[in-house]
Scaffold this active site. Structure first.
Site, PDB file in Angstrom:
ATOM      1  N   HIS A  12       0.868  -1.187   0.000  1.00  0.00           N
ATOM      2  CA  HIS A  12       0.000   0.000   0.000  1.00  0.00           C
ATOM      3  C   HIS A  12       0.902   1.232   0.000  1.00  0.00           C
ATOM      4  O   HIS A  12       1.929   1.261   0.661  1.00  0.00           O
ATOM      5  CB  HIS A  12      -0.922  -0.004   1.227  1.00  0.00           C
ATOM      6  CG  HIS A  12      -0.194   0.010   2.532  1.00  0.00           C
ATOM      7  ND1 HIS A  12      -0.384  -0.919   3.527  1.00  0.00           N
ATOM      8  CD2 HIS A  12       0.758   0.855   3.022  1.00  0.00           C
ATOM      9  CE1 HIS A  12       0.401  -0.648   4.543  1.00  0.00           C
ATOM     10  NE2 HIS A  12       1.111   0.409   4.272  1.00  0.00           N
ATOM     11  N   HIS A  59      -1.457   3.695  10.512  1.00  0.00           N
ATOM     12  CA  HIS A  59      -0.290   4.595  10.457  1.00  0.00           C
ATOM     13  C   HIS A  59      -0.496   5.844  11.309  1.00  0.00           C
ATOM     14  O   HIS A  59      -0.035   6.930  10.952  1.00  0.00           O
ATOM     15  CB  HIS A  59      -0.013   5.023   9.024  1.00  0.00           C
ATOM     16  CG  HIS A  59       0.316   3.917   8.083  1.00  0.00           C
ATOM     17  ND1 HIS A  59      -0.622   3.034   7.589  1.00  0.00           N
ATOM     18  CD2 HIS A  59       1.491   3.540   7.536  1.00  0.00           C
ATOM     19  CE1 HIS A  59      -0.038   2.186   6.773  1.00  0.00           C
ATOM     20  NE2 HIS A  59       1.243   2.461   6.716  1.00  0.00           N
ATOM     21  N   HIS A 193      10.747  -1.107   2.068  1.00  0.00           N
ATOM     22  CA  HIS A 193      10.781   0.350   1.933  1.00  0.00           C
ATOM     23  C   HIS A 193      11.184   1.006   3.247  1.00  0.00           C
ATOM     24  O   HIS A 193      10.945   0.452   4.311  1.00  0.00           O
ATOM     25  CB  HIS A 193       9.468   0.941   1.397  1.00  0.00           C
ATOM     26  CG  HIS A 193       8.223   0.765   2.229  1.00  0.00           C
ATOM     27  ND1 HIS A 193       7.700  -0.457   2.577  1.00  0.00           N
ATOM     28  CD2 HIS A 193       7.361   1.673   2.761  1.00  0.00           C
ATOM     29  CE1 HIS A 193       6.584  -0.286   3.264  1.00  0.00           C
ATOM     30  NE2 HIS A 193       6.349   0.993   3.407  1.00  0.00           N
ATOM     31  N   GLU A 240       6.436  -4.037   7.505  1.00  0.00           N
ATOM     32  CA  GLU A 240       5.003  -4.253   7.225  1.00  0.00           C
ATOM     33  C   GLU A 240       4.757  -5.604   6.544  1.00  0.00           C
ATOM     34  O   GLU A 240       3.612  -6.060   6.472  1.00  0.00           O
ATOM     35  CB  GLU A 240       4.468  -3.146   6.314  1.00  0.00           C
ATOM     36  CG  GLU A 240       4.386  -1.782   6.959  1.00  0.00           C
ATOM     37  CD  GLU A 240       3.864  -0.703   6.006  1.00  0.00           C
ATOM     38  OE1 GLU A 240       3.540   0.371   6.483  1.00  0.00           O
ATOM     39  OE2 GLU A 240       3.801  -0.943   4.778  1.00  0.00           O
TER      40      GLU A 240
HETATM   41  C1  DHB Z   1       4.712   5.027   1.443  1.00  0.00           C
HETATM   42  C2  DHB Z   1       4.642   3.653   1.779  1.00  0.00           C
HETATM   43  C3  DHB Z   1       3.878   3.244   2.873  1.00  0.00           C
HETATM   44  O1  DHB Z   1       3.786   1.941   3.294  1.00  0.00           O
HETATM   45  C4  DHB Z   1       3.171   4.157   3.613  1.00  0.00           C
HETATM   46  O2  DHB Z   1       2.401   3.703   4.626  1.00  0.00           O
HETATM   47  C5  DHB Z   1       3.245   5.511   3.308  1.00  0.00           C
HETATM   48  C6  DHB Z   1       4.024   5.940   2.217  1.00  0.00           C
HETATM   49  C7  DHB Z   1       5.502   5.483   0.266  1.00  0.00           C
HETATM   50  O3  DHB Z   1       6.316   4.728  -0.302  1.00  0.00           O
HETATM   51  O4  DHB Z   1       5.311   6.643  -0.153  1.00  0.00           O
HETATM   52 FE    FE Z   2       2.600   1.699   5.194  1.00  0.00          FE
END
Ligand code: DHB
Ligand code: FE
Length: 279
Positions: A12, A59, A193, A240
């Site tokens: 996401h 979040h 990420h 995550e």
């Molecule tokens: C991004 C990824 C995420 O999992 C999130 O919760 C918020 C932003 C991103 O890569 O921009």
């Molecule tokens: Fe996220």
């Protein structure tokens, strides 16, 4: 008897919400991401699940740092979407099923998972965006939803092994429901990420692909890692992927991988998608 028919795991990213609102699905940047969902949408259209158990991480919308449950389950008639700060358009409320939620909750607590129960629950992009990606033609998804929220925001986080066991407990709960219900489990988060700090923008394709393979060939593989090791491998937000592991733990019996997609990057994130079917 209720049956878990399959599991879907997806990344996401808030920017997906803006891309949908602006109809950018065919845009060269977005196409390889959105195209990945077509086979999953087709599968859902054929299988037509009644209920979706949505495993995701909040979040900072419904829970903030002052009160952070490790595991929380929604028990509301509906779940409103709200903006936790990214400014993406909010979606209409999602249908719940409070009675079914309470049965899941009772079963999990009896199974020694001492979760937080939420009779009101706001859901953020991690819940709402997969709904729009999986059922793009529907104003609201044609399933009753049960949100299962796992803390990946503030330490201590539940271990990978614990999350897998939560998934198994969810499977036992569903198997005890007498109704003829088709249940799909959706896991939203990951893959690698990191949004801030020295390693902002960090992506680990090799680990992501090994993790995706493992869900098919050796589902508990990632439970060998501590969360610190998972953060090292996948970035601070890559952890995550616990949502994927929980989802896989919830799939009973023989499980077949029906589809996958992997595309980097979407925003700062390695975007993965998998569809598993329970035989
Ligand atoms: C991004 C990824 C995420 O999992 C999130 O919760 C918020 C932003 C991103 O890569 O921009
Ligand atoms: Fe996220």
């Amino acid at each position: 008897m209720a049956k878990i028919v399959g599991g879907i795991t997806t990344s996401h990213v808030p920017a997906i919400g803006r891309a949908i609102a602006q109809n950018l699905q065919q845009d060269p940047y977005w196409k390889p991401f959105f195209d990945g969902f077509a086979p999953v949408q087709k599968w859902l259209d054929e299988v037509k699940p009644d209920v979706a158990i949505v495993i995701y991480n909040d979040h900072g919308l419904n829970f903030f740092l002052d009160k952070m449950p490790t595991f929380a389950v929604g028990a509301a008639a509906q779940y409103c979407n709200a903006d936790e700060g990214w400014g993406i358009p909010t979606l209409p409320p999602f249908a719940g099923d409070a009675e079914l939620s309470w049965r899941l909750i009772n079963s999990l607590v009896a199974d020694e998972f001492d979760i937080t129960t939420c009779q009101e629950m706001l859901v953020d992009h991690a819940f709402s965006l997969p709904m729009k990606l999986l059922w793009p033609e529907h104003e609201t998804p044609p399933v009753r939803t049960i949100p299962v929220c796992i803390n990946t925001v503030q330490y201590p986080l539940p271990s990978a092994a614990r999350c897998y066991k939560l998934g198994e407990a969810i499977a036992r709960a569903v198997a005890s429901w007498p109704e003829e219900l088709k249940v799909v489990v959706i896991g939203s988060g990951g893959l690698s990420h990191q949004l801030d700090g020295e390693r902002a923008g960090f992506i680990n394709k090799a680990f992501d692909l090994q993790f995706m393979d493992s869900l098919s060939t050796a589902p508990k593989w990632a439970t060998q890692y501590s969360n610190e090791e998972l953060v090292e491998q996948t970035g601070t937000q890559g952890v995550e992927l616990l949502m994927w592991l929980t989802t896989r733990g919830a799939l009973p019996g023989e499980v077949v991988e029906r589809h996958r997609n992997y595309h980097i990057p979407i925003s700062n994130t390695a975007a993965g998608l998998m569809l598993f079917e329970c035989r």
